[in-house]
Design a protein around this motif. Structure first.
Motif, PDB file in Angstrom:
ATOM      1  N   LEU A  21       0.863  -1.165   0.000  1.00 43.63           N
ATOM      2  CA  LEU A  21       0.000   0.000   0.000  1.00 43.63           C
ATOM      3  C   LEU A  21       0.908   1.225   0.000  1.00 43.63           C
ATOM      4  O   LEU A  21       1.913   1.242   0.721  1.00 43.63           O
ATOM      5  N   ALA A  22       0.592   2.227  -0.810  1.00 38.42           N
ATOM      6  CA  ALA A  22       1.412   3.440  -0.904  1.00 38.42           C
ATOM      7  C   ALA A  22       0.562   4.669  -0.640  1.00 38.42           C
ATOM      8  O   ALA A  22      -0.580   4.755  -1.083  1.00 38.42           O
ATOM      9  N   ALA A  23       1.157   5.618   0.084  1.00 41.51           N
ATOM     10  CA  ALA A  23       0.515   6.904   0.341  1.00 41.51           C
ATOM     11  C   ALA A  23       1.612   7.954   0.359  1.00 41.51           C
ATOM     12  O   ALA A  23       2.496   7.930   1.215  1.00 41.51           O
ATOM     13  N   GLY A  24       1.580   8.868  -0.609  1.00 37.92           N
ATOM     14  CA  GLY A  24       2.631   9.883  -0.700  1.00 37.92           C
ATOM     15  C   GLY A  24       3.985   9.223  -0.897  1.00 37.92           C
ATOM     16  O   GLY A  24       4.153   8.386  -1.761  1.00 37.92           O
ATOM     17  N   PRO A  25       4.962   9.533  -0.051  1.00 41.94           N
ATOM     18  CA  PRO A  25       6.289   8.922  -0.184  1.00 41.94           C
ATOM     19  C   PRO A  25       6.431   7.637   0.641  1.00 41.94           C
ATOM     20  O   PRO A  25       7.505   7.065   0.716  1.00 41.94           O
ATOM     21  N   TYR A  26       5.336   7.183   1.263  1.00 42.80           N
ATOM     22  CA  TYR A  26       5.425   6.070   2.200  1.00 42.80           C
ATOM     23  C   TYR A  26       4.842   4.788   1.633  1.00 42.80           C
ATOM     24  O   TYR A  26       3.844   4.807   0.928  1.00 42.80           O
ATOM     25  N   LEU A  27       5.468   3.669   1.986  1.00 44.14           N
ATOM     26  CA  LEU A  27       5.003   2.344   1.593  1.00 44.14           C
ATOM     27  C   LEU A  27       4.787   1.515   2.845  1.00 44.14           C
ATOM     28  O   LEU A  27       5.500   1.666   3.834  1.00 44.14           O
ATOM     29  N   ARG A  28       3.823   0.600   2.759  1.00 44.34           N
ATOM     30  CA  ARG A  28       3.617  -0.389   3.807  1.00 44.34           C
ATOM     31  C   ARG A  28       3.469  -1.737   3.118  1.00 44.34           C
ATOM     32  O   ARG A  28       2.764  -1.849   2.116  1.00 44.34           O
TER      33      ARG A  28
END
Length: 82
Positions: A21-28
């Protein structure tokens, strides 16, 4: 799990069972009941924003398409995460 201050931009499932899952510059990455955090590398011109994710065929990893400074006028980047 929450991304503070960012909307979800992309979701992908890798063949090895990991969900991304990606949001902005972040990944999980989710696997085995746990979330693991990752972030795109910071650059001198800013932190890239994730535009899209796609699974690498046959592997438990994803390719990340990201952009710094906008999709058209900025720099487009490809990363691989596992």
């Amino acid at each position: 799990m929450a991304f503070k201050g960012a909307e979800v931009d992309a979701i992908a499932a890798a063949p090895g069972g990991r969900a991304w899952l990606a949001a902005g510059p972040y990944l999980r990455a989710y696997k085995g009941g746990k979330w693991r955090a990752a972030a795109l590398p910071r650059r001198p011109d800013g932190r890239p924003r994730v535009c899209a994710l796609t699974a690498v065929p046959g592997k438990d990893r994803v390719w990340v398409y990201a952009s710094v400074g906008g999709d058209v006028e900025g720099e487009n980047l490809i990363y691989e995460f596992s």
